[in-house]
Scaffold this motif. Structure first.
Motif, short mmCIF file in Angstrom:
data_model
loop_
_atom_site.label_atom_id
_atom_site.label_comp_id
_atom_site.label_asym_id
_atom_site.label_seq_id
_atom_site.Cartn_x
_atom_site.Cartn_y
_atom_site.Cartn_z
N PRO A 44 9.10 6.72 13.03
CA PRO A 44 9.71 6.63 14.35
C PRO A 44 9.87 8.00 14.98
CG PRO A 44 11.36 6.29 12.64
CD PRO A 44 10.04 6.41 11.96
N ARG A 46 12.33 10.21 17.68
CA ARG A 46 13.68 10.15 18.26
C ARG A 46 13.83 11.23 19.32
NH1 ARG A 46 18.47 7.95 16.92
NH2 ARG A 46 17.63 7.10 14.98
N ASN A 51 15.38 5.94 20.00
CA ASN A 51 14.42 5.94 18.91
C ASN A 51 13.29 4.97 19.24
OD1 ASN A 51 13.47 6.73 16.40
ND2 ASN A 51 14.57 5.12 15.30
N VAL A 53 9.93 3.22 17.85
CA VAL A 53 9.26 2.93 16.59
C VAL A 53 8.00 2.11 16.86
CG1 VAL A 53 9.51 1.98 14.27
CG2 VAL A 53 11.51 2.87 15.47
N THR A 70 11.73 0.18 21.43
CA THR A 70 12.66 1.25 21.77
C THR A 70 14.08 0.80 21.42
OG1 THR A 70 11.24 1.97 23.58
CG2 THR A 70 13.52 2.74 23.60
N PHE A 71 14.79 1.65 20.68
CA PHE A 71 16.16 1.38 20.27
C PHE A 71 17.10 2.40 20.89
CE2 PHE A 71 13.40 -0.11 16.89
CZ PHE A 71 13.94 -1.32 16.49
N THR A 74 21.35 0.95 17.43
CA THR A 74 20.76 -0.23 16.79
C THR A 74 20.34 -1.28 17.82
OG1 THR A 74 22.96 -1.24 16.53
CG2 THR A 74 22.13 0.09 14.70
N THR A 129 9.81 -2.72 12.51
CA THR A 129 10.37 -1.64 13.33
C THR A 129 11.89 -1.60 13.22
OG1 THR A 129 10.57 -2.95 15.38
CG2 THR A 129 8.46 -1.84 14.98
N ASP A 132 12.70 0.15 9.97
CA ASP A 132 12.49 1.59 10.06
C ASP A 132 13.57 2.28 10.88
OD1 ASP A 132 10.29 1.68 8.46
OD2 ASP A 132 8.92 2.45 9.97
N ASN A 133 13.98 1.62 11.97
CA ASN A 133 15.04 2.21 12.78
C ASN A 133 16.35 2.31 12.00
OD1 ASN A 133 16.20 3.02 15.48
ND2 ASN A 133 17.43 1.21 15.08
N THR A 136 16.20 5.27 9.68
CA THR A 136 16.35 6.52 10.42
C THR A 136 17.80 6.75 10.84
OG1 THR A 136 14.09 6.30 11.26
CG2 THR A 136 15.54 7.83 12.42
N SER A 145 24.10 8.83 18.83
CA SER A 145 24.34 7.41 19.10
C SER A 145 25.67 7.21 19.80
CB SER A 145 24.38 6.68 17.78
OG SER A 145 23.59 5.58 17.75
#
Length: 236
Positions: A44, A46, A51, A53, A70-71, A74, A129, A132-133, A136, A145
């Motif tokens: 990913p 950032r 983030n 991914v 896209t995050f 979360t 994804t 993975d997020n 990370t 965040s």
């Protein structure tokens, strides 16, 4: 005068969630580069608390499937199709899958009838994804965040009465960026149901209320834009 956008009828009932759908150009000519489905995704990237991914490519009988998600922390804020089968049923299914994703905030969504293979590959890529997020986020928690959440603000637009029914939007901002639009009230009419996802997609693209009226849903479109502008003005 603004041009009218033809309505693409979507079978989304009731409250229509926000969706962002960006099919990759020339997806019909893209060849799958990974021969077997995989639950792992690429590293990913950032930036400023966001983030992005990219999943690995999943090969299906219909064609390759690959997502970019896209995050914000979360929260899933956008889903983009990098690769998808070049098939009418896939084209119709993808907006529904994206809308369900943004509403459910997970890969636990329904398979779209008539596009089962694409749906299953989509859900597998999406889950990869999300995993993975999460890795990370746990590896580098969360000052960015927290700052992003603090800058997020939700504003209700004005409620407007039309001859078709009431219209009111709720807009979520991250800083000055519009990240989501939710219908709090809308006319119970098939043309409105079909028009709302188009209006929301145009809003997220334009980042303003300067968007086109949807053909066949002029009254709803104008009220939507007025309520949207009121929310933008209230945000300041």
């Amino acid at each position: 005068m603004k041009r009218a956008i033809p309505v693409v009828v979507l079978s989304i009932a009731g409250l229509v969630p926000v969706w962002l759908y960006q099919p990759s150009a020339g997806s019909s000519t893209v060849q799958a580069t990974i021969p077997a489905p995989s639950s792992t995704s690429s590293s990913p990237s950032r930036s400023s608390g966001t983030n992005v991914v990219t999943s690995s490519t999943i090969t299906t009988d219909k064609g390759p499937v690959q997502l970019q998600v896209t995050f914000d922390g979360t929260k899933i804020t956008a889903v983009k199709m990098l690769q998808q089968p070049n098939h009418p049923q896939t084209t119709a299914a993808v907006p529904k899958l994206v809308a369900e994703t943004l509403q459910a905030q997970s890969a636990d969504i329904d398979t779209v009838s008539g596009a089962t293979i694409t749906s299953e590959a989509y859900k597998k890529s999406l889950q990869a994804t999300i995993d993975d997020n999460a890795k990370t986020a746990s590896a580098s928690p969360s000052a960015s965040s927290s700052a992003s959440e603090a800058s997020s603000r939700t504003v209700d637009g004005s409620a407007l009465s039309t001859e078709k029914g009431p219209v009111q939007v709720q807009v979520t901002f991250s800083g000055t960026k519009i990240t989501a639009v939710k219908m709090l009230q809308q006319p119970n009419h098939p043309q409105t149901t079909a028009a709302v996802p188009v209006l929301v997609a145009e809003t997220l693209k334009a980042q303003s209320a300067d968007i086109d009226t949807v053909s066949g849903a002029t009254i709803t479109s104008e009220a939507y834009k007025e309520s949207l502008q009121a929310a933008i003005d209230a945000k300041g």
